[in-house]
Design a protein around this motif. Structure first.
Motif, short mmCIF file in Angstrom:
data_model
loop_
_atom_site.label_atom_id
_atom_site.label_comp_id
_atom_site.label_asym_id
_atom_site.label_seq_id
_atom_site.Cartn_x
_atom_site.Cartn_y
_atom_site.Cartn_z
N PRO A 1 0.80 -1.23 0.00
CA PRO A 1 0.00 0.00 0.00
C PRO A 1 0.82 1.28 0.00
O PRO A 1 0.26 2.37 -0.07
CB PRO A 1 -0.82 -0.13 1.29
CG PRO A 1 0.06 -0.92 2.20
CD PRO A 1 0.80 -1.90 1.32
N PHE A 2 2.15 1.17 0.08
CA PHE A 2 3.02 2.34 0.28
C PHE A 2 2.75 3.43 -0.74
O PHE A 2 2.57 4.61 -0.39
CB PHE A 2 4.49 1.90 0.22
CG PHE A 2 5.46 3.03 0.40
CD1 PHE A 2 5.87 3.43 1.66
CD2 PHE A 2 5.99 3.70 -0.71
CE1 PHE A 2 6.77 4.47 1.83
CE2 PHE A 2 6.89 4.75 -0.55
CZ PHE A 2 7.28 5.13 0.71
N GLY A 3 2.76 3.11 -2.02
CA GLY A 3 2.69 4.13 -3.06
C GLY A 3 1.42 4.95 -3.05
O GLY A 3 1.41 6.12 -3.44
N LEU A 4 0.32 4.36 -2.56
CA LEU A 4 -0.98 5.04 -2.58
C LEU A 4 -1.38 5.64 -1.23
O LEU A 4 -2.24 6.51 -1.18
CB LEU A 4 -2.08 4.08 -3.03
CG LEU A 4 -2.05 3.64 -4.50
CD1 LEU A 4 -3.10 2.56 -4.74
CD2 LEU A 4 -2.31 4.82 -5.42
N TYR A 5 -0.74 5.18 -0.15
CA TYR A 5 -1.26 5.57 1.16
C TYR A 5 -0.22 6.09 2.14
O TYR A 5 -0.59 6.58 3.21
CB TYR A 5 -2.01 4.39 1.79
CG TYR A 5 -3.21 3.98 0.99
CD1 TYR A 5 -4.36 4.77 0.97
CD2 TYR A 5 -3.22 2.81 0.23
CE1 TYR A 5 -5.47 4.41 0.23
CE2 TYR A 5 -4.32 2.44 -0.52
CZ TYR A 5 -5.45 3.24 -0.52
OH TYR A 5 -6.54 2.89 -1.26
N ASP A 6 1.07 6.00 1.85
CA ASP A 6 2.06 6.54 2.77
C ASP A 6 2.09 8.06 2.66
O ASP A 6 1.97 8.63 1.58
CB ASP A 6 3.45 5.97 2.45
CG ASP A 6 4.43 6.25 3.57
OD1 ASP A 6 4.51 5.43 4.51
OD2 ASP A 6 5.11 7.30 3.51
#
Length: 236
Positions: free
Chosen positions: A88-93
């Motif tokens: 999920p890093f790219g969309l939610y970090d």
């Protein structure tokens, strides 16, 4: 029957629908009608991908966080295909706010950041997937984005011409690369036809120049990568 005027609505929201995906159009209309029923003035617009990217997905710094009427976006219907390893890093970090990244919902959660970091850096598969489950529970409660439909990618092939194994294993996010195809021993065909439900090529088949998912499903079968996973069968 009481019909309330638009001026008495609770608020206005513009729903962006990237064309020409029929599923997004159908869901957007359902959501629009549902919002109208509860006295929210919902407006649905269909935009080309260039406009969607400039307003929502990759906006410049001046557009980030702006409403649709201000040149940004209120709500956007897009689809995402899951990879073998959920990340999920790219969309939610929070480090991925546009224009540097694609956290275009501006989701800012210290717990999400912690879990995103652990998911990205944990090598042990069982431990990493446990972090993924914890992040999913957090996202379920916080709702940074709403998942309307979850389904599996549909890949069709002619079993009289091709052996099915590569198509049922190497299926994300497109047909398997040509090098993985195996002809059926009994076939007499000398031509294989690939069919695409989306507008491909839309931006072109050069992976360095296109951002279209539909183009990806075509060019990824053509270009070969320098490295490829060996554990895809166990992760399907």
């Amino acid at each position: 029957m009481l019909v309330q005027s638009q001026s008495s609505s609770l608020f206005k929201i513009t729903l962006i629908v990237p064309g020409p995906n029929p599923s997004r159009k159908a869901w957007a209309q359902i959501v629009e009608n549902s919002l109208d029923d509860v006295n929210i003035d919902a407006v649905r617009v269909e935009l080309d991908w260039d406009t969607v990217y400039s307003r929502a997905l990759t906006p410049d710094a001046a557009t980030v966080g702006k409403t649709y009427d201000q040149g940004g976006f209120d709500a956007l219907f897009v689809g995402y295909a899951m990879g073998i390893d959920p990340d999920p890093f790219g969309l939610y970090d929070s480090t991925q706010f546009p224009p540097a990244g694609q956290n275009y919902n501006l989701y800012n959660s210290s717990e999400s950041d912690r879990l995103c970091g652990l998911i990205k850096t944990t090598n042990d598969e069982a431990t990493r997937l446990q972090y993924v489950k914890e992040w999913q529970a957090l996202a379920y409660n916080d709702q940074p984005a709403c998942t309307i439909l979850y389904t599996k990618e549909v890949v069709a092939f002619d079993p009289t011409a091709l052996v099915g194994e590569s198509f049922t294993t190497y299926h994300y996010p497109c047909w398997p690369r040509v090098k993985n195809w195996k002809l059926n021993a009994t076939t007499t065909q000398d031509t294989i036809v690939l069919a695409q439900t989306g507008p491909a090529p839309e931006e072109g088949l050069n992976p360095l120049l296109t951002t279209s998912y539909y183009d990806l499903t075509v060019y990824d079968a053509i270009f070969d990568s320098l490295a490829e996973r060996e554990d895809m069968i166990n992760n399907v």
